[in-house]
Write a protein that holds these residues in place. Structure first.
Motif, PDB file in Angstrom:
ATOM      1  N   UNK A   1      -2.713   6.995  35.506  1.00  0.00           N
ATOM      2  CA  UNK A   1      -3.637   6.082  36.162  1.00  0.00           C
ATOM      3  C   UNK A   1      -4.786   5.704  35.219  1.00  0.00           C
ATOM      4  N   UNK A   2      -5.307   6.727  34.531  1.00  0.00           N
ATOM      5  CA  UNK A   2      -6.440   6.463  33.631  1.00  0.00           C
ATOM      6  C   UNK A   2      -5.996   5.652  32.415  1.00  0.00           C
ATOM      7  N   UNK A   3      -4.777   5.937  31.924  1.00  0.00           N
ATOM      8  CA  UNK A   3      -4.268   5.179  30.778  1.00  0.00           C
ATOM      9  C   UNK A   3      -4.232   3.689  31.109  1.00  0.00           C
ATOM     10  N   UNK A   4      -3.711   3.391  32.286  1.00  0.00           N
ATOM     11  CA  UNK A   4      -3.614   1.997  32.706  1.00  0.00           C
ATOM     12  C   UNK A   4      -5.006   1.365  32.756  1.00  0.00           C
ATOM     13  N   UNK A   5      -5.940   2.127  33.287  1.00  0.00           N
ATOM     14  CA  UNK A   5      -7.298   1.597  33.420  1.00  0.00           C
ATOM     15  C   UNK A   5      -7.956   1.372  32.050  1.00  0.00           C
ATOM     16  N   UNK A   6      -7.777   2.336  31.164  1.00  0.00           N
ATOM     17  CA  UNK A   6      -8.363   2.195  29.819  1.00  0.00           C
ATOM     18  C   UNK A   6      -7.811   0.950  29.137  1.00  0.00           C
TER      19      UNK A   6
END
Ligand code: ADP
Ligand code: ZN
Ligand code: ZN
Length: 808
Positions: free
Chosen positions: A745-750
């Motif tokens: 989830x965080x990878x996508x956001x970054x």
């Protein structure tokens, strides 16, 4: 009028709007504790702000005002909001830190009969309840409880409230100190204020004489004193003391709140003013001029014994003259008895102590006295920062590098950075003192966000003790497989023969965890990222021991031989203090030993008992894992032996080296403070490591430069910020799965936000892989502002730490 509330429900963050009923309008202020409807329950909340308008329609009204005086001051509200923003904790959690524990439980409902015409039904409970309230008038729930043993009268009461027979009002009763537990008395005002009332203490000659003599006696006793002693010395009785308390002149309370184990060892006349050294004078002048001109923050950087505490005392004296108050934060009161004692004796009747041994009632009492302006100096650990002083002028953070200032349980926060924020919000001066400030604190001073004041020398002639580094690999080569090197064993023998004392110190952090070769000193590292591999405790089986990299997740079996020298002496590292004590006893059967570690200090007053015992020379050798008390002048201690100085160096954590350096420097600073001199012996398998080298040379500046370079190269604080997201579950698969989902989830956001400078580390199991039966997994963000990435996300069940002090 509208009120914005931080409601006191753990999982709820944010602020909710309510209308203010007309009858409350004149009384309500920001900081007040109220009750309000929330969903279908009634909850407590703190008024954060009063406004003229609200964008929301159909608001519900506030129900009751629990206490007419606000619980929080305006700067406290501002601090709570600021901390909620920067730490990502719910606002209610930060507000909760500022009101005494148990205060919400202190709140009670008061019932009164309003319809006297009502005929009670035959139901026994209803009859009894109405009879009681008719006879006694309005009563609080807890008072009614005492008349109804094990009967649920509340349901009946609520029915009667609904039918308009009873009124119910939320109230916050004053704390009670149960008389039978009173053991201590203390002057509660300045001696001058007590003198003013001296002539009018009683109506008869005898009572006047008794009370006068008691009050005179307590004026002479700046510290809390046992009641039986007061009776014996003055001939007064408990009702005399209660009268003096009623008049606000003295205080009676339950516990012996503070005992100084070194009372008999050293006694300095508090009235005798010391002449400051030139360095102290310069530092004090800088602080005092900040009181005049512009409040600012200072880093008082001085070796142990350089006179920092004396500067704090003078600064407090000045701020009190200006009619303002001071907060002194110390790592732990039990571990700083001498420093605390100096404040208590210098400012008699004005000091409140906040510490873990206070009962809830006492805590509430101290908090109230602070709020009412009855205390001018608050001393305590972390949470003392949140005392509601009305006109704060100075915050001192002593030993500001100490990790106990970080609350490592939710709500996570750092009391040192919070103190800096709070000082700004109050217009107060913040003085942080340490012999080993953190890399980040020093960096801050170099960036001019804080002013550095240096005290490079000890006040007395004593110099820092010489440190001898002993290479334990050589000991092994020479056939010594024991805990003690020959050098340390010989020195211990000498100390014993001279009738002196020694401290044998053991770093307890990170024992039995990483794997190294006892012959060549090689530590097994991850081939991908050079982080030391650790023995994974939870995956540990007898046949195949797994080694794991906590940065990238690489794992392998534990090898049978060393990859560098092929020796089979490849072991996990570390040993316990029991084992060390046993070895001391075996080697020196005549020596009296004392063990000071987590096991031996769990019982009440353990710190004091152990310290007193040792200070009075009832033991010769102290084996300890606890940091030794600050300001502990033990003239007979002429030797400090550090069993394994490198324990903790190879933990997979960017702050590990700094932590070890600080501990070693602090421990080494404890030896040789008297004319007898002293020395330190540091045993290690890694004598070339820079943290040990600099600690052995007492070279704090050298370490700082080197460590700062290391942080810059690897991109760790202060050159980047960290956020740690941790998931715990009793099911290891679930913990892993959640961590993977979060990382994705965080990878996508970054990616979506183009945050190329922010790096995602993990998901990996935490180094301490299991706690309280739960498996821990983590994801770490490293970059310019990781908090901003997380701020608008929702994290059920995740623990979020901004600027963690370790990522283990
Ligand atoms: P620190 O807090 O830096 O460890 P302290 O303030 O506790 O240092 O000072 C160490 C010792 O020196 C104490 O016993 C203190 O009373 C004494 N001391 C401090 N300042 C002076 C001074 N100017 N002259 C003489 N003794 C001093
Ligand atoms: Zn080897
Ligand atoms: Zn790795």
């Amino acid at each position: 009028m509208f009120a914005r509330l931080a409601v006191n429900i753990p999982a709820i963050s944010g602020i909710f709007d309510y209308t203010v009923p007309d009858e409350l309008t004149p009384h309500l202020q920001a900081g007040c504790l109220v009750t309000a409807p929330f969903g279908n329950q009634t909850v407590q909340g703190i008024v954060v702000e009063l406004t003229d308008s609200s964008p929301i329609q159909n608001l519900k009204p506030i129900l009751d005002l629990l206490d007419p005086a606000p619980l929080l001051t305006p700067p406290q509200i501002a601090l709570a909001i600021r901390l909620a923003e920067t730490t990502l904790n719910p606002l209610s959690a930060m507000v909760g830190m500022m009101i005494p524990t148990g205060l919400s439980q202190q709140a009670d409902v008061q019932y009164a009969v309003i319809n006297h015409q009502f005929q009670a039904s035959d139901a026994a409970i209803q009859k009894r309840l109405l009879a009681l309230l008719n006879e006694r008038g309005a009563l609080r729930g807890r008072q009614i409880d005492s008349h109804f043993a094990r009967v649920d009268w509340r349901k009946t009461a609520n029915t009667l409230v609904k039918r308009g027979v009873l009124s119910a009002k939320n109230v916050l009763p004053a704390p009670r100190v149960r008389p039978k537990q009173i053991r201590m008395a203390q002057l509660a005002v300045t001696p001058e204020a007590a003198e003013l009332e001296m002539s009018s203490l009683g109506s008869t000659k005898q009572t006047q004489a008794r009370r006068e003599s008691a009050l005179r006696f307590l004026i002479q006793q700046p510290e809390p004193i046992n009641l039986s002693w007061v009776y014996a010395q003055t001939g007064c009785n408990i009702s005399d003391l209660q009268e003096l308390e009623e008049r606000g002149l003295i205080r009676l309370f339950e516990n012996e709140i503070f005992r100084d184990p070194l009372e008999k060892v050293e006694k300095q006349d508090p009235t005798k003013a010391l002449a400051l050294t030139p360095e102290q004078g310069n530092a004090l002048t800088a602080i005092l001029s900040a009181f005049q001109d512009r409040p600012s923050a200072f880093l008082l950087y001085g070796v142990t014994g350089s006179g920092k505490t004396e500067i704090y005392l003078r600064a407090v004296e000045e701020i009190l003259k200006k009619g303002k108050q001071a907060i002194i934060l110390v790592p732990e009161i039990a571990l700083t008895p001498q420093a605390v004692r100096r404040f208590v004796t210098r400012f008699p009747g004005q000091v409140g102590l906040v510490h873990s041994k206070l009962s809830e009632g006492e805590r509430y009492d101290t908090w109230r006295r602070a709020r009412n302006g009855k205390l001018n100096v608050i001393i305590g650990a972390r949470s003392a920062l949140f005392s509601p002083l009305p006109n704060l002028g100075l915050i001192v953070v002593d030993e500001c590098h100490d990790s106990s200032y970080y609350q490592s349980e939710p709500p996570y926060y750092n009391a040192v950075t919070a103190a800096q924020e709070y000082a700004k919000l109050c217009g107060a001066v913040c003085v942080m003192g340490s012999a080993t400030p953190t890399v980040e604190q020093r960096h801050e001073a170099e960036q001019d966000r804080m002013r550095m004041l240096a005290l490079p020398k000890r006040v007395t002639d004593s110099v820092l003790p010489p440190v001898q580094v002993v290479d334990m690999r050589e000991e092994l080569k020479n056939g010594n497989r024991g805990v003690f090197s020959r050098a340390l064993a010989e020195s211990l023998a000498e100390v014993l023969s001279r009738g002196e004392q020694a401290i044998v110190y053991l770093n307890r952090r990170g024992t039995s965890t990483y794997i190294f070769c006892r012959d060549c000193g090689t530590t097994l590292k991850c081939p991908k990222c050079d982080t030391p591999l650790t023995l994974h405790v939870e995956r540990l089986t007898s046949s195949a021991q797994q080694l794991l990299c906590h940065r990238c997740g690489y794992s392998r079996q534990k090898p049978k031989t060393c990859p560098t020298c092929a020796s089979n002496q490849i072991r996990e590292y570390g040993l316990g203090s029991e084992r060390v004590e046993a070895e001391v006893k075996a080697m020196f059967p005549q020596a009296r030993t004392l063990r000071w570690d987590w096991d031996t200090t769990r019982q009440k007053d353990a710190h004091e008992i152990i310290l007193t015992h040792f200070a009075n020379h009832h033991a010769d050798i102290l084996v300890g894992t606890q940091m030794l008390a600050k300001g502990l002048d033990l003239p007979l201690v002429t030797l400090v032996g550090i069993v394994l100085a490198d324990v903790g160096l190879n933990l997979p954590d960017p702050f590990a080296n700094e932590k070890v350096f600080q501990t070693l420097t602090q421990v080494a600073g404890r030896a040789g403070r008297s004319a007898r001199g002293g020395k330190v012996i540091m045993q290690t398998f890694a004598p070339e490591h820079y943290a040990l080298q600099f600690a052995a040379g007492h070279d704090v500046d050298g370490f700082y430069q080197r460590e700062l370079d290391y942080r810059r190269q690897l991109g760790y604080p202060p050159f980047a910020n960290l956020a740690r997201l941790e998931y715990r579950s009793a099911d290891p698969l679930k913990a892993e799965e959640e961590a993977r989902k979060m990382a994705d989830r965080l990878k996508v956001k970054l990616e979506a936000e183009g945050r190329r400078q922010t790096e995602l580390i993990g998901p990996v199991p935490c180094f301490f892989a299991k706690e309280n039966g739960e498996y821990r997994w983590q994801v770490v963000l490293r970059g310019p502002d990781p908090a901003s990435i997380l701020r608008e996300l929702r994290f059920n069940d995740w623990r979020i730490e901004i600027d963690p002090i370790n990522i283990l």
